[in-house]
Design an enzyme around this catalytic site. Structure first.
Site, PDB file in Angstrom:
ATOM      1  N   THR A 152      -5.381  -7.337   9.425  1.00 16.90           N
ATOM      2  CA  THR A 152      -6.321  -7.479   8.317  1.00 16.90           C
ATOM      3  C   THR A 152      -5.594  -7.499   6.971  1.00 16.90           C
ATOM      4  O   THR A 152      -5.830  -8.377   6.139  1.00 16.90           O
ATOM      5  CB  THR A 152      -7.296  -6.280   8.303  1.00 16.90           C
ATOM      6  N   LYS A 211      -1.846  11.567   4.327  1.00 16.53           N
ATOM      7  CA  LYS A 211      -1.890  11.140   2.920  1.00 16.53           C
ATOM      8  C   LYS A 211      -1.618  12.327   1.999  1.00 16.53           C
ATOM      9  O   LYS A 211      -0.909  12.204   0.999  1.00 16.53           O
ATOM     10  CB  LYS A 211      -3.250  10.519   2.622  1.00 16.53           C
TER      11      LYS A 211
END
Lengths: 433, 433
Positions: free
Chosen positions: B17, B210
């Site tokens: 993607t 993250k």
């Protein structure tokens, strides 16, 4: 740049709140800044009106110059930080002299950039001297870097924001306290949130200066201050704040630059901001910027738009970028690529509108109002009439469907002429959801 | 860098993607990107598993390599973009090979950085090859650049955020629809917002990867994945969402890294976020990060944390920085300055807590509960009991004043042992105002 690879020698013009804080942080945070900049940061020369004033920075072994412009010429200054303010005189002279000496310039001067940004960007390129200006817009919020670098892969569609802390403080406080504009302005002046002459802030010019800089960065267009339309917040009443709440909005002074198929719509004005948006909840002196890019979609930044610390944070980030050799193209694209964009003719600008009329509560008022709107081809989405008064005025508020400025202006002329309308109508544009 | 000054030749590994969108934008936005990068951007080589798959990018005159690592060795590749994912195998091999070839690396790979960020930053310095990773955290939100550059003059005090879109979508939808976790998770899987195996997202590991990257950037500390504590959102019930609303909060999965005098508190867990904060209104798949710096004060960034467009926006900003020669020190400070920070022992971590118990509605339950809390020296700020049931469990909810994890854990053990308590207590920490 310094011959001594390991030191960046800084000249600061202006030792007010921001300049003093920058100098203090360079002294007290020296180890941290050395680590982040990869070089030791040292203030070697300063220019300020009053040498004797007590300051938080020690300023030992620092040369004082009489004329700011002399900083540009000194051999012991690698980068000049201009914190004088004002778009003419000493600030402009210093900025030009610095770039012409092929030295990097860091400036927090929005007025200088709004008036001469294009010319300075040209000098920056001609003399291969970077121009950094993070502190010029929205204080500690890194919106310049975000538009210039982080969103560089995007075609920007829209940028808008709360760009003036004074107005946002006044509007937030009016909402929280129910007090009038004049009353809250007086208090803001006492607290130091508004100037003795508040015109520049409350009539939208401060936000306008910032907006035209953002607009140039976002759209690769020349800085276009003459093309700006700005309204302030003087006409907002305590009633409008209440109606906004009831209708699901908060009133915010916004600077907006939106690219439309017919051209760039650029405006500073009070807006009705939907309560479900992040900007509606940005209160007090905080600033916020919303950006819409072709790839990134929506992006919102919220933070302190003014004050010693936040502005010094932005100045230091520029100084560190400079030390790291991270070049800045002042206005995001080089001069050869800056292209004038068509401005959307104001009469074609579209939005929904909130209108408040103060009217005599007599039979037939609504019929006359409705006829005027019909004749201007404006359709009404909702209408509120507040209370009934035996004598004296009552507020009639309506929200239109999307229409253009021309139609709205025509209708307003008609409404203002109605015998039952007692004051000039108050008009506030509505920000789409 | 390319000998041809005017072209930057890009090798892309992974054409899913994001990779497909990056390649498409480089083709279709070529004029815009050339202007912003100061060089023509060209994809010269790609590595992807399926060459025959239909893609939005034309990929004309592009070389296909079988093994991603070969991109590093090609003479027609100036910069490698790693979009394979996974922290071992092809991604790691390619990253290391690229840096060792002294070529800049752009990666969106949070797992790779969370596991080997320190080692890769070391390679980046040893071989003088910049490492860019804006897309690794929070998609289109430029939080890496903000921490690395815009806030470089600040000592960071706190960083926290909504870092996982899947969890935020589930929690927002539970609130809006009143449905259960399992029900909404199923729908999210159908809509493609959650993976078939959602463990990595909903148990907090994605947010954790993250967070440790942000934490390293904020505090100049080594990336410390083993030091992370992560709880997910499986235990959140529709009841908790209702209670949160009633108590003035929204439940959000947050990653938090806060510097305290006793060390760094780092945790992923569901939190009660006060409704007056901007993060409370960040719904659906949106991400948001709040930062608190010594000079800048509070700064909030809100945007899309995933998806082709936002992630491609971040990758393109890295490629443009690379083209502009804006060097990135991968983890904000050079290896020599990276210093391990003391982690705050978990038992010392303090906050207020929300606790929900499902109890049999019998006399004496509250007295027993209160005694357990008293013995753990926890004081209660408020307590709610919902309805009365003839038979079956009722919810008892209380909010404590600030206490530490040790005291709370002790109390929970006691509460869980009460004969009238029917399920394991649900505990949610409260984010301070």
């Amino acid at each position: 740049m310094s011959k001594q690879q390991e030191t960046l020698r800084i000249g600061i013009a202006g030792l007010g709140t921001v300049g003093g804080e920058v100098a203090r942080l360079i002294e007290t945070e020296d180890a941290h800044l050395h680590m982040r900049a990869g070089k030791k940061l040292v203030v070697t020369a300063v220019a300020a009106r009053d040498r004797t004033k007590k300051r938080a920075a020690a300023l030992k072994n620092v040369a004082w110059v009489d004329k700011p412009v002399d900083l540009a010429n000194r051999n012991d200054v690698d980068v000049v930080v201009e914190l004088i303010g004002g778009h003419e005189g000493a600030a402009r002279d210093l900025a030009e002299a610095t770039l012409k000496k092929r030295k990097p310039l860091v400036t927090a001067n929005k007025a200088l950039l709004a008036h001469y940004g294009q010319a300075l960007a040209g000098l920056s390129e001609a003399y291969d001297a970077p121009l950094y200006c993070e502190a010029a817009v929205a204080g500690g919020i890194p919106v310049i870097k975000t538009l210039r670098e982080a969103l560089a892969g995007n075609t920007m569609l829209e940028v808008y924001g709360i760009l003036n802390g004074t107005c946002n403080y006044i509007l937030s406080t009016m909402r929280q306290s129910g007090r009038t504009f004049a009353d809250v302005l007086g208090e803001a002046q006492k607290l130091g949130y508004a100037e003795a002459d508040p015109t520049f802030d409350i009539d939208g010019m401060d936000a306008g200066h910032k907006l035209v800089i953002l607009s140039a960065l976002a759209y690769g267009a020349p800085v276009n201050l003459p093309g700006l339309k700005a309204d302030g917040i003087r006409a907002i009443s305590a009633n409008d704040i209440l109606f906004a709440d009831e209708l699901g909005y908060r009133i915010k002074l916004l600077g907006i630059a939106r690219m439309t198929p017919q051209g760039l719509m650029q405006r500073v004005a009070p807006y009705m901001v939907p309560q479900n948006s992040a900007l509606a909840h940005v209160d007090g002196v905080m600033n916020a910027i919303y950006m819409q890019g072709s790839a990134v979609g929506p992006l919102t930044l919220i933070g302190r738009g003014a004050g010693a610390g936040p502005t010094a944070s932005a100045v230091l980030s520029d100084i560190i970028d400079c030390a790291r050799g991270r070049q800045a193209s002042a206005l995001a694209v080089s001069s050869q690529h800056v292209k004038a964009v068509n401005m959307l003719p104001d009469e074609m600008s579209e939005s929904a509108f909130y209108v408040r009329l103060m009217v005599m509560d007599k039979p037939g008022v609504l019929a006359e109002l409705a006829a005027i709107l019909r004749d201007a081809r404006i359709s009404i989405q909702s209408l509120l009439q507040k209370g009934r008064a035996e004598a004296g005025p009552v507020a009639v508020v309506f929200i239109t469907h999307d229409t253009n400025e021309k139609a709205m202006a025509d209708a307003l002329l008609g409404l203002a002429k109605m015998q039952t309308v007692l004051e000039p109508p108050c008009l506030i544009r509505i920000l789409p959801d």
